[in-house]
Enzyme design. Structure first.
Site, PDB file in Angstrom:
ATOM      1  N   SER A  52      -5.674  -0.561  -1.984  1.00 36.77           N
ATOM      2  CA  SER A  52      -4.993   0.506  -0.694  1.00 36.77           C
ATOM      3  C   SER A  52      -5.255   2.254  -1.405  1.00 36.77           C
ATOM      4  CB  SER A  52      -3.621   0.191  -1.140  1.00 36.77           C
ATOM      5  OG  SER A  52      -3.384   0.167   0.765  1.00 36.77           O
ATOM      6  N   ASP A 181      -5.858  -5.512   4.289  1.00 36.21           N
ATOM      7  CA  ASP A 181      -5.056  -4.477   3.035  1.00 36.21           C
ATOM      8  C   ASP A 181      -4.845  -5.305   1.786  1.00 36.21           C
ATOM      9  OD1 ASP A 181      -3.147  -3.843   0.777  1.00 36.21           O
ATOM     10  OD2 ASP A 181      -3.175  -1.566   2.062  1.00 36.21           O
TER      11      ASP A 181
END
Length: 312
Positions: A52, A181
């Site tokens: 991320s 994510d």
């Protein structure tokens, strides 16, 4: 990789946790590490792994940016993205930033090996975009960097923290897949990095040096949407990601306890430091950067030993 081992030099790995805007904390620690080493991080580390926001930072660093230059870029675009109040707005803003910053970049532009962690929702398993065939755990002969996905799209996939960012749809091997994510499978990507070093690259454990950077553990920040019970609160997402990071760290200590490792992170309970992954206040972002520098200070001697530099 054989040359690294034959020269008797350690194999250095940098792993960077996910955490949205709290990547400013990561960059504070990295700025101090860069000063300690006296050179760009892409020169010192052979492998960078990120999830991320950690993937975005790792990509900046791997392509030659300094930590301070990367923080300057963060101060430019984080408020722009995170100040948007809707999922669509944040997603569109992040897409624009990713194209602006990395639209012309390819995995071949990385000056060290680079890996980016995402989560494939259909198989409910990790999806790791890698820069080099040497990192592949299988199918090396048909390896394509990032599975052929453009670098900026890999970063968007790794950062698609649903429900606050939209899921990404990518085409891999002519199949459309849905990706979110990477923090849902490995917010702390240390284990993946160590396994790649040992199994894919055949690096002996005694030759590995791991530096793992977190994004800090901060008090919960209140939001205007907290009253809406139908909305998945950001606190739940934060707890999920932090629990994931902590679990990976426990597993690392149990399974790779013989690998030289230093983890830089911090736990803060002062309510004036309340923040989260959607932080958009420039003053708070600068505060996080300074806290990251302070967190480095708590591990300065251990890092000097890890890197083999004079602590002075």
């Amino acid at each position: 990789m054989d040359e690294v081992q034959l020269n008797g030099q350690p194999f250095s790995i940098l792993t960077l946790d996910g955490g949205g805007s709290r990547g400013a904390f990561t960059l504070g620690a990295l700025a101090e590490i860069e000063a300690q080493l006296g050179k760009k991080l892409s020169v010192h580390f052979e492998l960078m792994y990120g999830t991320s926001t950690g993937a975005i930072i790792a990509t900046y660093l791997a392509t030659g940016y300094t930590a301070k230059q990367t923080f300057e870029r963060y101060m430019e675009f984080i408020p722009r993205v995170m100040s948007c109040r809707t999922t669509n707005g944040r997603t569109a803003a992040l897409e624009d930033v990713a194209k602006e910053e990395f639209g012309e970049c390819e995995f071949s532009d990385a000056r060290c090996m680079l890996a980016i962690v995402a989560t494939r929702t259909d198989h409910r398993r990790p999806l790791i975009f890698k820069s080099n065939a040497e990192l592949a755990q299988g199918r090396k002969a048909t390896f394509v960097p990032g599975f052929g996905v453009p670098l900026h799209e890999c970063l968007l996939a790794s950062s698609a923290a649903a429900p606050f960012f939209e899921k990404r749809k990518l085409t891999i091997d002519d199949v459309e897949v849905e990706v979110i994510d990477g923090g849902f499978v490995a917010n702390n990507p240390s284990m993946f990095a160590l396994i790649d070093a040992e199994r894919a690259l055949s690096i002996k454990r005694q030759d590995i040096r791991l530096c793992a950077i977190g994004t800090g553990d901060f008090p919960v920040k209140k939001h205007w949407w907290d009253f809406a019970k139908s909305v998945w609160p950001i606190q739940l997402l934060e707890a999920t990601l932090e629990s994931n990071s902590n679990t990976v760290e426990i597993l690392r200590k149990l399974t790779f306890e013989d690998v030289s490792t230093v983890r830089v992170n911090g736990v803060y309970r002062d309510t004036s430091l309340a923040t989260d992954l959607l932080e958009s206040d420039p003053k708070m972002l600068r505060k996080l950067f300074e806290l990251g520098r302070e967190a480095f200070g708590t591990q300065e001697q251990a890092l000097a030993k890890l890197f083999g530099v004079n602590h002075g």
